[in-house]
Design a protein around this motif. Structure first.
Motif, PDB file in Angstrom:
ATOM      1  N   ILE A 193       3.445   6.689   3.476  1.00  0.00           N
ATOM      2  CA  ILE A 193       2.455   7.431   4.163  1.00  0.00           C
ATOM      3  C   ILE A 193       2.282   6.592   5.502  1.00  0.00           C
ATOM      4  O   ILE A 193       1.778   5.563   5.600  1.00  0.00           O
ATOM      5  CB  ILE A 193       1.163   7.376   3.586  1.00  0.00           C
ATOM      6  N   SER A 194       3.131   7.173   6.532  1.00  0.00           N
ATOM      7  CA  SER A 194       2.916   6.223   7.861  1.00  0.00           C
ATOM      8  C   SER A 194       1.555   6.609   8.470  1.00  0.00           C
ATOM      9  O   SER A 194       1.428   5.402   9.390  1.00  0.00           O
ATOM     10  CB  SER A 194       4.027   6.971   8.802  1.00  0.00           C
ATOM     11  N   GLU A 195       0.852   7.557   8.374  1.00  0.00           N
ATOM     12  CA  GLU A 195      -0.406   7.612   8.802  1.00  0.00           C
ATOM     13  C   GLU A 195      -1.418   6.581   8.520  1.00  0.00           C
ATOM     14  O   GLU A 195      -2.338   6.321   9.066  1.00  0.00           O
ATOM     15  CB  GLU A 195      -1.100   8.968   8.549  1.00  0.00           C
ATOM     16  N   CYS A 196      -1.028   5.878   7.356  1.00  0.00           N
ATOM     17  CA  CYS A 196      -1.899   4.713   6.816  1.00  0.00           C
ATOM     18  C   CYS A 196      -1.406   3.471   6.958  1.00  0.00           C
ATOM     19  O   CYS A 196      -1.663   2.582   6.265  1.00  0.00           O
ATOM     20  CB  CYS A 196      -2.266   5.208   5.368  1.00  0.00           C
ATOM     21  N   GLY A 197      -0.579   3.366   8.123  1.00  0.00           N
ATOM     22  CA  GLY A 197       0.060   2.226   8.498  1.00  0.00           C
ATOM     23  C   GLY A 197       1.390   1.523   7.580  1.00  0.00           C
ATOM     24  O   GLY A 197       1.825   0.543   8.027  1.00  0.00           O
ATOM     25  N   GLU A 198       1.718   2.536   6.670  1.00  0.00           N
ATOM     26  CA  GLU A 198       3.098   2.058   6.005  1.00  0.00           C
ATOM     27  C   GLU A 198       4.393   2.303   6.723  1.00  0.00           C
ATOM     28  O   GLU A 198       4.555   3.286   7.188  1.00  0.00           O
ATOM     29  CB  GLU A 198       3.280   2.856   4.631  1.00  0.00           C
ATOM     30  N   ASP A 199       5.069   0.982   7.035  1.00  0.00           N
ATOM     31  CA  ASP A 199       6.235   1.174   7.631  1.00  0.00           C
ATOM     32  C   ASP A 199       7.570   0.763   7.031  1.00  0.00           C
ATOM     33  O   ASP A 199       8.331   0.575   7.867  1.00  0.00           O
ATOM     34  CB  ASP A 199       6.016   0.342   9.187  1.00  0.00           C
ATOM     35  N   GLY A 200       7.432   0.368   5.830  1.00  0.00           N
ATOM     36  CA  GLY A 200       8.305  -0.205   5.024  1.00  0.00           C
ATOM     37  C   GLY A 200       8.291   0.342   3.562  1.00  0.00           C
ATOM     38  O   GLY A 200       7.711   1.055   3.371  1.00  0.00           O
ATOM     39  N   LYS A 201       9.380  -0.337   2.757  1.00  0.00           N
ATOM     40  CA  LYS A 201       9.465   0.002   1.405  1.00  0.00           C
ATOM     41  C   LYS A 201       8.817  -0.681   0.499  1.00  0.00           C
ATOM     42  O   LYS A 201       8.498  -0.340  -0.723  1.00  0.00           O
ATOM     43  CB  LYS A 201      10.946  -0.009   1.174  1.00  0.00           C
ATOM     44  N   SER A 202       8.175  -1.645   0.936  1.00  0.00           N
ATOM     45  CA  SER A 202       7.559  -2.852   0.210  1.00  0.00           C
ATOM     46  C   SER A 202       6.129  -2.815  -0.107  1.00  0.00           C
ATOM     47  O   SER A 202       5.426  -3.928  -0.219  1.00  0.00           O
ATOM     48  CB  SER A 202       8.060  -4.278   0.288  1.00  0.00           C
ATOM     49  N   HIS A 203       5.258  -1.680   0.380  1.00  0.00           N
ATOM     50  CA  HIS A 203       3.880  -1.874   0.371  1.00  0.00           C
ATOM     51  C   HIS A 203       3.586  -1.608  -0.960  1.00  0.00           C
ATOM     52  O   HIS A 203       3.998  -1.453  -2.069  1.00  0.00           O
ATOM     53  CB  HIS A 203       3.481  -0.694   1.065  1.00  0.00           C
ATOM     54  N   VAL A 204       2.240  -1.597  -1.418  1.00  0.00           N
ATOM     55  CA  VAL A 204       1.482  -1.510  -2.636  1.00  0.00           C
ATOM     56  C   VAL A 204       1.864  -0.023  -3.213  1.00  0.00           C
ATOM     57  O   VAL A 204       1.656   0.985  -2.411  1.00  0.00           O
ATOM     58  CB  VAL A 204       0.128  -1.587  -2.745  1.00  0.00           C
ATOM     59  N   TYR A 205       2.489  -0.170  -4.337  1.00  0.00           N
ATOM     60  CA  TYR A 205       2.912   1.385  -4.841  1.00  0.00           C
ATOM     61  C   TYR A 205       1.800   2.493  -5.218  1.00  0.00           C
ATOM     62  O   TYR A 205       1.871   3.588  -4.896  1.00  0.00           O
ATOM     63  CB  TYR A 205       3.695   1.212  -5.929  1.00  0.00           C
ATOM     64  N   ASP A 206       0.644   1.922  -5.701  1.00  0.00           N
ATOM     65  CA  ASP A 206      -0.637   2.828  -6.140  1.00  0.00           C
ATOM     66  C   ASP A 206      -1.818   2.355  -5.744  1.00  0.00           C
ATOM     67  O   ASP A 206      -2.532   1.866  -6.041  1.00  0.00           O
ATOM     68  CB  ASP A 206      -0.483   2.728  -7.429  1.00  0.00           C
ATOM     69  N   PRO A 207      -1.789   2.200  -4.106  1.00  0.00           N
ATOM     70  CA  PRO A 207      -3.225   1.819  -3.650  1.00  0.00           C
ATOM     71  C   PRO A 207      -4.135   3.088  -4.109  1.00  0.00           C
ATOM     72  O   PRO A 207      -4.053   4.188  -4.601  1.00  0.00           O
ATOM     73  CB  PRO A 207      -3.042   2.031  -2.195  1.00  0.00           C
ATOM     74  N   ASP A 208      -5.629   2.464  -3.942  1.00  0.00           N
ATOM     75  CA  ASP A 208      -6.647   3.257  -4.333  1.00  0.00           C
ATOM     76  C   ASP A 208      -6.873   4.747  -3.766  1.00  0.00           C
ATOM     77  O   ASP A 208      -7.302   5.660  -4.346  1.00  0.00           O
ATOM     78  CB  ASP A 208      -7.867   2.384  -4.060  1.00  0.00           C
ATOM     79  N   TRP A 209      -6.081   4.721  -2.413  1.00  0.00           N
ATOM     80  CA  TRP A 209      -6.215   5.937  -1.715  1.00  0.00           C
ATOM     81  C   TRP A 209      -5.086   6.909  -1.807  1.00  0.00           C
ATOM     82  O   TRP A 209      -5.038   8.094  -1.403  1.00  0.00           O
ATOM     83  CB  TRP A 209      -6.530   5.883  -0.173  1.00  0.00           C
ATOM     84  N   ILE A 210      -4.140   6.650  -2.993  1.00  0.00           N
ATOM     85  CA  ILE A 210      -2.732   7.464  -3.040  1.00  0.00           C
ATOM     86  C   ILE A 210      -3.176   8.841  -3.182  1.00  0.00           C
ATOM     87  O   ILE A 210      -2.406   9.482  -2.551  1.00  0.00           O
ATOM     88  CB  ILE A 210      -2.002   6.719  -3.851  1.00  0.00           C
TER      89      ILE A 210
END
Length: 565
Positions: free
Chosen positions: A83-100
């Motif tokens: 989800i690039s709109e929320c600052g994700e720019d790679g593959k290694s972010h938190v998999y299941d954040p609260d807002w997913i």
């Protein structure tokens, strides 16, 4: 002219009435002295030398199972859209954040893997900690333009294979294709250059190309090296088995076969443990394959196969090894026996190729043989399909994928032992058919057990694997006993080769769970029931003479095929 047997070692010996070979009674007949006679009567069928050989080749047998490490290195990895709109720019972010669930549709497994909601405010951005629902239009979905993964230690993560399940599963298919291609290669090397050379080169290739594959820079390179590794290295087990079986006496060959299968199963248990201890797929592959290079010392530890040396008429080398066997076993080999083994028998009658009808013509002209040739390959397809399918699908039983795999492989060992204990008691048909039906029943029951009931599901899965393990030990023996000596090797190899269809398709079955969770188990059950019924169409071979001619093979099941005690 028949010469006196007592005075001529090259002539025939009379078999002892009531002797047993692999649990089958042999009829009284005359035959030229061969290595089996010498092992039985002089050298010893299972002495210290044979045990030493089995202990040595047990290590390569364990290594041979490491080729299945793709089950872990290319394991299915949970993923979702980035989800690039929320600052994700790679593959290694938190998999299941609260807002997913604000950004990704909900699914039965939690949230969707391959789709997300369309952005409703392209100019507005959230953050990794705050990604409000008003950024997305929940009435419309779109595909992913990037992925975030739950784990970073698999091929799927490194080579970004999100939502390409068929491509990921192709690693197992390439492995099975390699095991098909290796059959003629290993056979040629073994027959031309010797059993020892075939074993050493197979294990060396297994280690070399496995080590190189650990440094793959992309998925095509990983697949290509996997194909090369299996094509040039998966002959390790068959090469090892030859050493284990060729020098033991007839009485111990079934046990030796079960022991060899047990070593392979033990190797799979070790594979699961190493993958558990070393999560990174690259380091795991390195740890598994570096020990393979120890095979080089086998050039000095292992003696060449005596049977191969005798077949190549390298009698001086064969004689030295036979004397070593006698010394190690604290037995003897007489000069008479040595002379008989070193002198090739004269062929009384030579049949020209023109007089021989040939394999294809013989099969077509014999309705009995044709039915068997159409039946036995289905047994082999089912055996490899269910066996490899259950092994591969075991990693998805629960979150403890490594433990599941270890238990599923360990259950094979009692399966092999059970087959050895019952094959000569209740018969080939009953053992083989029961193995198929047991596996089918467990797979059908498994479909209807809820995911929450983890223990019952695991028990059913393990009993199903136990059933197909009984089949693995039985199908080789039963198939070989249905065909005449002249065509036995060719038709057994044909059944085995066609059977590779099962191992080629098995790695693709986990992908079918995306459509319905029970599809793989239903396929396993259907094939097992089909094969179990087809087994019942063939005659029982327990207590019958191993057929040498087409007429004897066609007579199986009739009173005249039974051996007299």
């Amino acid at each position: 002219m028949i010469k006196d047997e007592k005075n001529d070692p090259m002539e025939t010996q009379t078999e002892t009435k009531g002797s047993t070979v692999n649990g089958r009674k042999e009829s009284v007949y005359k035959k030229p002295l061969d290595l089996d006679d010498v092992l039985t009567n002089e050298l010893g069928q299972f002495g210290w030398y044979q045990k030493r050989n089995i202990l040595l080749v047990a290590i390569p047998m364990i290594f041979s199972s490491f080729i299945n490490e793709f089950i872990f290195s290319a394991a299915a990895t949970p993923h979702r859209c980035r989800i690039s709109e929320c600052g994700e720019d790679g593959k290694s972010h938190v998999y299941d954040p609260d807002w997913i669930l604000n950004a990704v549709p909900e699914s039965a497994s939690g949230f969707a893997s391959c789709e997300r909601y369309v952005s409703s405010n392209p100019g507005t951005n959230g953050t990794l900690d705050y990604c409000p629902v008003n950024l997305f239009d929940k009435s419309s979905t779109t595909g992913c333009d990037g992925f975030v993964y739950a784990k970073d230690n698999t091929v799927v993560y490194d080579f970004d294979l999100g939502c390409q399940e068929w491509l990921r599963a192709f690693a197992g298919t390439m492995s099975s294709i390699g095991t098909l291609l290796v059959l003629p290669i290993t056979g040629y090397i073994s027959d031309r250059y010797g059993r020892r050379f075939a074993l050493i080169i197979s294990v060396f290739n297994l280690g070399l190309f496995g080590l190189i594959r650990a440094f793959s820079v992309n998925y095509p390179m990983y697949l290509a090296l996997h194909l090369i590794q299996t094509t040039l290295g998966s002959g390790t087990y068959s090469s090892s088995y030859i050493f284990a079986a060729e020098l033991v006496g007839p009485k111990y060959r079934v046990i030796t076969s079960a022991t060899s299968a047990t070593m392979f199963a033990s190797g799979q248990v070790i594979l699961g443990a190493v993958a558990w201890l070393i999560p990174s797929w690259r380091y795991m592959i390195i740890a598994l394959h570096v020990p393979c290079f120890l095979i080089i010392v086998y050039y000095w530890l292992l003696s060449e196969s005596v049977r191969w040396l005798l077949s190549k008429r390298r009698y001086t080398e064969a004689e030295k090894i036979l004397e070593t066997v006698a010394k190690a076993n604290n037995t003897y080999i007489s000069e008479k026996s040595k002379m008989a083994l070193m002198t090739p028998p004269e062929t009384a009658v030579i049949t020209s190729d023109a007089e021989s009808p040939g394999l294809v013509r013989t099969v077509i002209s014999s309705r009995v043989l044709l039915r068997r040739v159409c039946t036995t390959p289905i047994w082999w397809i089912t055996m490899t399909f269910v066996y490899y399918g259950l092994s591969i699908n075991s990693t998805g039983l629960s979150d403890t994928m490594h433990l599941n795999y270890i238990l599923t492989c360990a259950i094979e060992i009692p399966g092999y032992i059970t087959a050895v204990l019952v094959l000569d008691r209740i018969g080939r048909k009953a053992t083989l058919s029961a193995g198929y039906f047991l596996s089918a029943a467990c797979n059908i029951a498994y479909i209807f057990v809820p995911n929450q009931m983890a223990v019952p599901r695991l028990i059913l899965f393990l009993v199903g694997k136990f059933g197909i393990s009984v089949v693995m030990t039985s199908v080789y023996l039963f198939t070989s006993e249905l065909y005449p000596t002249e065509f036995r090797h060719s038709l057994l190899a044909f059944s085995s080769m066609i059977g590779r269809i099962g191992s080629i398709t098995a790695p693709l079955t986990p992908v079918l769970m995306e459509y319905w969770h029970g599809i793989p188990s239903l396929l396993f059950a259907f094939m097992a029931v089909l094969s179990g019924l087809l087994v019942l169409t063939q005659p029982e071979t327990l207590g019958t003479k191993l057929p040498d001619t087409l007429a004897e093979a066609e007579a199986l099941g009739r009173p005249e095929s039974k051996l007299t005690s």
